[in-house]
Structure formats: C-alpha cells, structure tokens
Design a protein around this motif. Structure first.
Motif, PDB file in Angstrom:
ATOM      1  N   PRO A 177       0.836  -1.203   0.000  1.00 27.88           N
ATOM      2  CA  PRO A 177       0.000   0.000   0.000  1.00 27.88           C
ATOM      3  C   PRO A 177       0.872   1.256   0.000  1.00 27.88           C
ATOM      4  O   PRO A 177       1.953   1.256   0.590  1.00 27.88           O
ATOM      5  CB  PRO A 177      -0.779  -0.108   1.313  1.00 27.88           C
ATOM      6  CG  PRO A 177      -0.664  -1.527   1.751  1.00 27.88           C
ATOM      7  CD  PRO A 177       0.616  -2.036   1.197  1.00 27.88           C
ATOM      8  N   ILE A 178       0.410   2.285  -0.687  1.00 30.66           N
ATOM      9  CA  ILE A 178       1.111   3.569  -0.639  1.00 30.66           C
ATOM     10  C   ILE A 178       0.221   4.527   0.145  1.00 30.66           C
ATOM     11  O   ILE A 178      -0.961   4.682  -0.167  1.00 30.66           O
ATOM     12  CB  ILE A 178       1.367   4.126  -2.053  1.00 30.66           C
ATOM     13  CG1 ILE A 178       2.048   3.067  -2.927  1.00 30.66           C
ATOM     14  CG2 ILE A 178       2.230   5.377  -1.969  1.00 30.66           C
ATOM     15  CD1 ILE A 178       2.219   3.481  -4.375  1.00 30.66           C
ATOM     16  N   TYR A 179       0.813   5.178   1.153  1.00 31.95           N
ATOM     17  CA  TYR A 179       0.006   6.020   2.036  1.00 31.95           C
ATOM     18  C   TYR A 179       0.051   7.481   1.641  1.00 31.95           C
ATOM     19  O   TYR A 179       0.973   7.934   0.957  1.00 31.95           O
ATOM     20  CB  TYR A 179       0.453   5.835   3.488  1.00 31.95           C
ATOM     21  CG  TYR A 179       0.101   4.446   3.978  1.00 31.95           C
ATOM     22  CD1 TYR A 179      -1.158   4.189   4.511  1.00 31.95           C
ATOM     23  CD2 TYR A 179       1.011   3.396   3.859  1.00 31.95           C
ATOM     24  CE1 TYR A 179      -1.499   2.922   4.921  1.00 31.95           C
ATOM     25  CE2 TYR A 179       0.681   2.117   4.259  1.00 31.95           C
ATOM     26  CZ  TYR A 179      -0.580   1.884   4.795  1.00 31.95           C
ATOM     27  OH  TYR A 179      -0.922   0.625   5.186  1.00 31.95           O
ATOM     28  N   PHE A 180      -0.976   8.200   2.061  1.00 33.03           N
ATOM     29  CA  PHE A 180      -1.074   9.616   1.752  1.00 33.03           C
ATOM     30  C   PHE A 180      -0.834  10.476   2.988  1.00 33.03           C
ATOM     31  O   PHE A 180      -1.175  11.648   2.996  1.00 33.03           O
ATOM     32  CB  PHE A 180      -2.464   9.940   1.179  1.00 33.03           C
ATOM     33  CG  PHE A 180      -2.704   9.354  -0.174  1.00 33.03           C
ATOM     34  CD1 PHE A 180      -2.338  10.052  -1.330  1.00 33.03           C
ATOM     35  CD2 PHE A 180      -3.260   8.097  -0.312  1.00 33.03           C
ATOM     36  CE1 PHE A 180      -2.545   9.504  -2.581  1.00 33.03           C
ATOM     37  CE2 PHE A 180      -3.479   7.550  -1.557  1.00 33.03           C
ATOM     38  CZ  PHE A 180      -3.119   8.248  -2.699  1.00 33.03           C
ATOM     39  N   SER A 181      -0.245   9.872   4.022  1.00 34.96           N
ATOM     40  CA  SER A 181      -0.076  10.594   5.278  1.00 34.96           C
ATOM     41  C   SER A 181       0.719  11.889   5.091  1.00 34.96           C
ATOM     42  O   SER A 181       0.497  12.871   5.793  1.00 34.96           O
ATOM     43  CB  SER A 181       0.635   9.691   6.288  1.00 34.96           C
ATOM     44  OG  SER A 181      -0.054   8.484   6.395  1.00 34.96           O
ATOM     45  N   ASP A 182       1.610  11.905   4.101  1.00 41.72           N
ATOM     46  CA  ASP A 182       2.413  13.100   3.877  1.00 41.72           C
ATOM     47  C   ASP A 182       1.824  14.005   2.796  1.00 41.72           C
ATOM     48  O   ASP A 182       2.509  14.876   2.268  1.00 41.72           O
ATOM     49  CB  ASP A 182       3.845  12.700   3.491  1.00 41.72           C
ATOM     50  CG  ASP A 182       4.527  11.963   4.640  1.00 41.72           C
ATOM     51  OD1 ASP A 182       4.199  12.280   5.810  1.00 41.72           O
ATOM     52  OD2 ASP A 182       5.345  11.077   4.363  1.00 41.72           O
ATOM     53  N   VAL A 183       0.573  13.740   2.441  1.00 42.13           N
ATOM     54  CA  VAL A 183      -0.094  14.606   1.467  1.00 42.13           C
ATOM     55  C   VAL A 183      -1.231  15.330   2.181  1.00 42.13           C
ATOM     56  O   VAL A 183      -2.329  14.824   2.295  1.00 42.13           O
ATOM     57  CB  VAL A 183      -0.660  13.785   0.289  1.00 42.13           C
ATOM     58  CG1 VAL A 183      -1.220  14.722  -0.777  1.00 42.13           C
ATOM     59  CG2 VAL A 183       0.400  12.870  -0.294  1.00 42.13           C
TER      60      VAL A 183
END
Lengths: 506, 336
Positions: free
Chosen positions: B158-164
């Motif tokens: 999975p690729i997370y969007f926590s830094d977006v």
C-alpha cells in the motif's frame, strides 16, 4: 364433409385496441386462400391466434376438420398440422440449414445421447431436393442471402406433415424467378387433403396463386371473393376502401437537371465490376436486376459502408471522397436500406429520436445540451409533412406499421436535407395504400429537386416511378434505358442475359 | 423520510424514454424505502446520522464507478475493468502525490489520477471500437492487466497519503459546516447530476443509447460510432479514475490488492436501476438507486449481525428480483 379449417367469430382485443372483431373465414380442402388487407388490418393477429401466440377473446372458435381445437402454442399448432411461415425469420443464424430445419426434432444416435448429423443432413438434402431448392444443407444460415433464408424457412415449414400451411408475406424478399419456384412449391403442397392460406400485399401474386381471397380491413372481414372472377382493382378497393391506379408511368416530359452524382468504374473485390452511371437533379433512377445482381452492393459501396476496390464518385462535378457512411451523409447522400429494421431504425426508441438521429448535433445548444423541445417540434413537422400515422412523436418506432416506419427513415434524411437519396426496396413489406403514399412522396421529393436512386425488385414499381432504369446482372450494369423504352420483358432480358459490352448510355 | 410520496417526479418527464423507466425506478426506489424502513425498525443503530452517512459513503465509490458503467452498458457493451481500474488509478494518484514518488501538488495529482482512469477507458474504447475486440474480452483483459500493473507499480505494498496534507478530506472531510456529511457523498451526488445530464441531454448519452439500440443504423445515419464508442469508454474510465481518488482518500492509502469484485457490484447497481444489459435503455437515477439499495442492504444486514456470506446471497437475490421485475414489466408493455 367438414371444412379443412374454419375460423368462426374470432375477436381479439388488446388494452385500448380491438385488433380483430368477429372475423370468420373458411379454408376448403385443396384450396389456396388469399388473405389480404393493409398493415394493421389484423392479418398478423389472426395468424398469431392460429398459432397460439395470442389467445382469442371469448366467443370465437377454430375448427380443424370440423373439430374445435385449442392451439396453445407454436408446437401444438405443428402437432395439429398447422404450419406457419412468419414474416420475421425464425431461423438460428449460426446453425446450418439442416440443423435449422430439424431444430428440436433432430435424429439421434448413441442411445439418443447425440445428434446424428449424417442422418440429419441426408434428411434435409432429401427434403431440399424434393422441393428443388438448391442449397447445401450443411451451409450456415448466416451465410445465405435473405431470399435463400426464406427458402429454408419454407422448407422447414413443409418438413412438418402439415395439413394447413399459412404463409405471411413469403415473397417480400424474393425475385421473380424465386417467386416462381415458391409458387411451384406451394402448388405442389396442395392436395385434396391440404390447404394454404396465403397472405400477401402483392396483388399479382394473389391473382396468380389463389382460388379465393378473403379481405380484412381494420380488424373486420370485408368479404371473400373468388379470385378468377374478381379484378385486382376491386380487391384493392376492398382493402383500402378506395380505388388505386396500378398501371401508372412517370410523366415522360418531366424535367431533368444537370448531373448531381457521377459514379465511374465502381468496383468491389466481391462482386461489382466497373459500375458507372449518372444521376440527374430531380430524377428517379431505378435499379433493376435479380437478387444478387449487385444493386444493394452498389448502394453500400457508394456510401462507403463496404470497401471499394476502384471507382470515382463525383458530386456536382467535383470528385468526392467517401470512405464511410459519415462522409456520405456529409456529402448529402442518404441511404435508406432495404432492411429498415436492421439498418434504418432504432426500434426501441421514439419516432423523434429516429427522425433526428443524423442531425442530432444541430439540436445541441451553446452549453452542449440537447434541446428536446426543438427535436419534438422538428419531428412533429416531419410527421405532419410525411403524414406518418403515429399517436405522437414519442411513440416507439417498433410500434409503427412498415409504411410509417419507412416514412420515419425518410424523415431522418429529409431533416438532414440530403439532396441525393438512395432508397433500397422502399416499399418492401408495405401494404398497398401506404405504398402509394411512399411512391407519391418520392415523386414529390424529386419535384422539389431531390435526386433519387431507387432499387427495387418489383418491376411494376420500377416502371412506375423511374425516369430511367439501370439494369444489373452479376455485378455489372447491363443497360440503362429511359422509361419510355422500358418494358418488363426488356428489363428481364437485360437482367438475365449477361452482356459483356457493359453499360449503355441513356 | 417523507419522500416516499413523490418518487417519480424527481425529473421532469419531458422525454419519452424517461417515463418508461418510472416504474422500474419506482420499484427499486420502493424496495429502497422498504428496506430502509425495515432496518430502521429492526435496529436502533441503523437509523443514526453516522450510520446513514456511512451507508452513503460506502455507496459512493461503487456508485461513481457504476455511473460510468451505465454509459458503456447503454451501448450494449460491458466494462469489467472498472474495479481494478479504480485500483490502478488510486495507485497512480499515490505515485503522483506521494513525496517518495513524484510529490506533485494536490490538485494536479488528483486531476492526473482521474485522467489516468480516462486513459484506461480510452484503451478499452480503442480495443473495442477500432480493434473490434468484444467488450467483454477487451475489458476482461484490462481488468487483469490493471490489477497486475497496480501491484507492479506499488511493489505490492500500500502507498500512504499521510504526507499529502488535505488529501483524505476529498472523501472524509465535510465541506458543509456542521453537517458531518462526507465530501465523497457530495461528490457522488454531483457525479450523478453530471452523468444524468450527459445521458439525457448530452450527445454522448443519446449516441450511447442509439448505438445500444442499433449500431449499424446509427452508423449508416452518419454518426461516427467508432469515435463515440471510444468517447463512451473514456467517459466510463474517467468515472473509474474519480472512484480511484475517492477510495484512496477514504482509506488514506492506495491498496493495490483491492478492487476485484467491485466491477460486479457496479454492474449489479446498473442492472438493478433498470438499465438493460442488451443496450439502448439506461437510467442514471436508477443506477444511483441501485448503488444505494445495495449499500443499505449490506449495511443493514451487517448491523443485524447477519453473516457476510448471507449478505452476498441477499444481494444476489435482489439482483434476480430486480431484473425479473423489469422483464415482467417489459413483457406487459409489449402487450403479450
């Protein structure tokens, strides 16, 4: 002795419509009975009652050899010895001729676990040979022309041991020679124990084939007359309630303008060889020829529906590129296919959607939305102008009669203001009254400056409307004759006698 | 809910085609109301604002997908690639936005993510219209390829969007103050409006129905059916792309293994809504109701602690009943 088939006081109502009211008819042994009437007169309803597709209202009865019968479905009908050939084909396109004929009653092998194909084909071949139909039983039906599919349909109906054969417009797609073969088939079928009900719009056929004619109009019996003693005109008058002239010719003094369309050396890989002709403004150019002569192929190659191997098209003297139907429409050529249900109409959509199908873009407003009110107005104008009989422009195309459907297709091209119309079998399957209207409409359109190529298998139609007649044989034009010099005989000669000198100038 | 009295007057019945769907819509809509009422009575937990917005939220991803699929199905085609296409679009959105990958600005990344969905649709369209591959096969191939590509590109993680920052609020935020209605739901309703207008008033919708009714006749009428078919699949892909963005924002991640099976739910929603699989007949409103119906059913059964296996059986039964009711209605309409 009881009659072969008797229909007594039969009625059929649909919600809001009385399709048949109190109809009675009798089929004698050994007789061919013509059943005539315009579309909507109730012929098809009557036939559907006879096959059990519809159930009749209370009070009527059907007697076979004097015994009342209840037909509960097509299969029961066949068991009773009633075979019906419908207008619409009931063949499975991807099965072979033999498989279609014996569909549901295939000879079995291996303890009935498998179909005995050899026996199946042998049986079909025997049947086809007996009927003198020259079709290989192993051919896949899809690969047959419409006419040959029709022959298979007939063979299938005759493969049952029927006492009564009902044929609904069986010749609509056949050429004269094929009709001849069909008539032989029908006459061969009739014995002192059997009978035929023959439904047709073509009066000459009814005249030639039948012993008596029963006429229906608006769901009611008009009467039954002996064929031999009744002039065609009178039968037509019974059908439509007025007299119609069947032997007209176009006015020889009709004005013809400059050439609007020139076709030079049109050829296709499959069939057409060096087809060249000119179409003048305000002219109806008839295309006559036998089935498979290449008339429809000329139309399809011309509008880019089929690929050309050679040929030039000039419109108003300018060479024009037409590689697909969209470009043909752009160039002002509208094509009304012979098979309007398959190629001409959106059956499940409204009359108005059909009328504007080729012009839909012009009904889009500034923000890209379709203006349905404007569409309705345009459709209503066309419906009024062409006198399409429909309760409203919202009616679905499939609910209209054949003649009115044809008018809707015509309206589509008129909306597009196409100056060149190619009409392929414009009155196929259309009844006498509507036919006359379509004919009048075509003449009226040429008076307004449209130019029309009319392909027709009905020679009387070709002779009646065409200013000039191009005759085709085996993919070539064998002659172009002015109407004044054309007779049924001279056209048939050109259509059958292959002549290598190619086209003649008119 | 007091809307049960006037369900058919939600759209002006000016076009004949609209009217014909009223009964089907009424049926689906009625079923929706009945189910909703039933679950409300059966369980207190069901009729809470949180649960209702949860239902809407869960309907929105499949719903958006189904809107696009409606156009394809209207042509008589089918799009099996919307499920894994959604996943691939989600993964690509992550690639565009995640600082470890390209780290593009939020709006640009989202637009590109949606556009990637369009690209998937474009390829489908070309395969169907130009290469003449049957829609079932063309989109089945795309379904598999997209699934594989999503795994390859994400390296199966999975690729997370926590830094977006701000990304998850696309789905989970609430633009209406105090309403606590997730944005994904608003986006779904907006998409319904757009799709509804495109289908009933746009050339693309009219031509989709024309192609579905009779492709040859449409072509012979001078309509460039090839180009329009491509456009229709591309439109479906665009909705797929949007659903990819919505699911990524909802999960705060692109899950590369997700997606298979979504296409069937989307198709089910379309069919329950009265769109004919044989083409020529379609309803956007019906599709929306179909998607809501399935979400209500699943959610309600969940709350009633019906096992998941039985939930699937229930959905299967609903699809059968919906299509059967439609058949009965049409047979009656035909006068037999």
């Amino acid at each position: 002795m009881p009659e072969l088939l008797e229909i007594r006081n039969v009625s059929k109502s649909f919600p809001g419509v009385r399709a048949l009211s109190d109809v009675s008819l009798t089929l004698h042994h050994g007789e061919i009975l013509g059943l005539c009437g315009e579309n909507g007169a109730g012929k098809s309803t009557l036939m559907k009652l006879l096959t059990g597709i519809y159930t009749m209202d209370e009070g009527g009865e059907i007697l076979l050899e004097g015994a009342p019968v209840e037909v509960e479905g097509p299969r029961e009908a066949q068991h009773l010895g009633l075979s019906i050939i419908h207008q619409e084909f009931t063949l499975v396109p991807d099965l072979s001729v033999a498989q279609n004929i014996y569909l549901g009653r295939e000879p079995r092998a291996f303890a009935r676990m498998a179909v005995d194909d050899r026996k199946l084909n042998a049986r079909a071949k025997e049947l086809l040979d007996r009927l003198e139909i020259k079709i290989d039983p192993a051919t896949v039906v899809r690969e047959l022309s419409v006419a040959r599919q029709q022959m298979v349909e007939i063979a299938k109906a005759l493969s049952f041991d029927s006492r009564v054969l009902v044929m609904d417009e069986p010749t609509a797609t056949l050429t004269d020679s094929e009709i001849h073969t069909l008539f032989e088939l029908v006459r061969g079928f009739v014995t002192p124990k059997t009978g035929v009900i023959y439904i047709s719009h073509r009066m000459d056929e009814v005249k030639e084939l039948t012993d008596r004619v029963t006429v229906l109009r608006d769901g009611e019996m008009v009467g039954t007359v002996p064929t031999a003693e009744t002039p065609i005109r009178d039968v037509i008058a019974m059908m439509v309630g007025r007299k119609i002239d069947t032997d007209q010719r176009p006015d020889p003094g009709r004005q013809r303008g400059t050439p609007v369309l020139e076709v030079r050396g049109l050829s296709t890989a499959a069939l057409l060889k060096d087809v060249s002709f000119e179409l003048h403004r305000g002219e109806i150019l008839g295309f006559a020829g036998l089935m498979g002569a290449g008339r429809t192929e000329v139309a399809r190659a011309l509008v880019g529906a089929d690929r050309r191997s050679a040929g030039e098209i000039l419109i108003d003297g300018e060479p024009t590129t037409i590689h697909n139907p969209a470009q043909a429409v752009e160039a002002g050529i509208g094509y009304l296919s012979e098979d309007r249900k398959r190629y001409g109409l959106l059956l499940d959509q409204s009359v108005s959607n059909n009328v504007v199908l080729s012009t839909l873009r012009s009904f889009v407003n500034g923000v890209g939305l379709i203006n349905d009110a404007k569409i309705a107005t345009t459709a209503e104008e066309q419906v009024a102008a062409l006198r399409v009989k429909t309760p409203s422009v919202r009616q679905l195309a499939k609910n209209l009669s054949g003649g009115n459907q044809q008018k809707v297709v015509l309206a589509k091209w008129l909306t597009r203001s196409c100056d060149i119309l190619i009409v392929d079998e414009p009155t196929r399957g259309i009844d006498v009254g509507a036919k006359q209207e379509i004919h009048d409409l075509l003449v009226h359109l040429t008076d307004e400056g449209k130019s029309i190529i009319m392909i027709s298998s009905e020679l009387p139609e070709v002779l009646r409307l065409s200013d000039r007649i191009a005759v085709m044989c085996e993919g070539r034009i064998t002659g172009i004759v002015p109407n004044s010099e054309a007779t049924q005989e001279s056209i048939m000669e050109l259509a059958t006698k292959f002549r290598t000198e190619g086209m003649g100038a008119a | 809910m007091s809307i049960a009295t006037a369900p058919t007057e939600d759209k002006a019945p000016t076009v004949a085609r609209r009217q014909r769907f009223d009964l089907q819509k009424l049926l689906a809509f009625g079923a929706l109301i009945v189910l909703f009422g039933f679950f409300s009575v059966s369980s207190h937990a069901f009729l809470s604002w949180n649960n209702v917005t949860g239902i809407l939220l869960s309907a929105s991803v499949v719903g958006v997908m189904a809107l696009g699929a409606t156009f394809v199905i209207a042509t008589g085609g089918i799009d099996l690639s919307v499920g894994t296409g959604m996943t691939l679009a989600a993964v690509m959105t992550a690639v565009f936005l995640n600082p470890d990958y390209l780290g593009l600005p939020l709006v640009l990344g989202v637009v590109l993510g949606i556009a990637f969905g369009s690209l998937i649709g474009l390829v489908n369209g070309v395969n169907v219209a130009v290469l003449r591959i049957p829609p079932f096969i063309a989109t089945l191939a795309m379904m598999m390829a997209a699934s594989g590509l999503a795994l390859v590109i994400s390296d199966t993680h999975p690729i997370y969007f926590s830094d977006v920052p701000g990304f998850t609020s696309i789905s989970l935020g609430s633009i209406i103050p105090g309403a606590n209605l997730p944005n994904a739901v608003l986006i779904f309703f907006a998409a319904v409006a757009v799709a509804g207008v495109l289908l009933s008033k746009g050339l693309i919708g009219r031509y989709a129905l024309s192609i579905g009714s009779n492709e040859e006749a449409t072509q012979l009428s001078g309509v460039d059916t090839r180009r329009w078919t491509i456009a229709i699949y591309t439109l479906a892909g665009t909705f797929t792309g949007l659903s990819g963005v919505l699911i990524a924002a909802r999960l705060n991640s692109a899950q590369p293994a997700l997606g298979q099976g979504y296409e069937l739910e989307a198709i089910a929603a379309v069919v329950i809504g009265g769109t004919s699989l044989s083409g020529g007949r379609a309803s956007i409103l019906g599709t929306m109701i179909g998607a809501l119906l399935m979400a209500v059913l699943t959610n309600g059964l969940q709350i009633m602690a019906i096992p998941q296996e039985w939930q699937r059986v229930a959905v299967g039964v609903v699809i059968l009943v919906a299509v059967f009711a439609d058949n009965v209605r049409r047979r009656r309409e035909a006068g037999h």
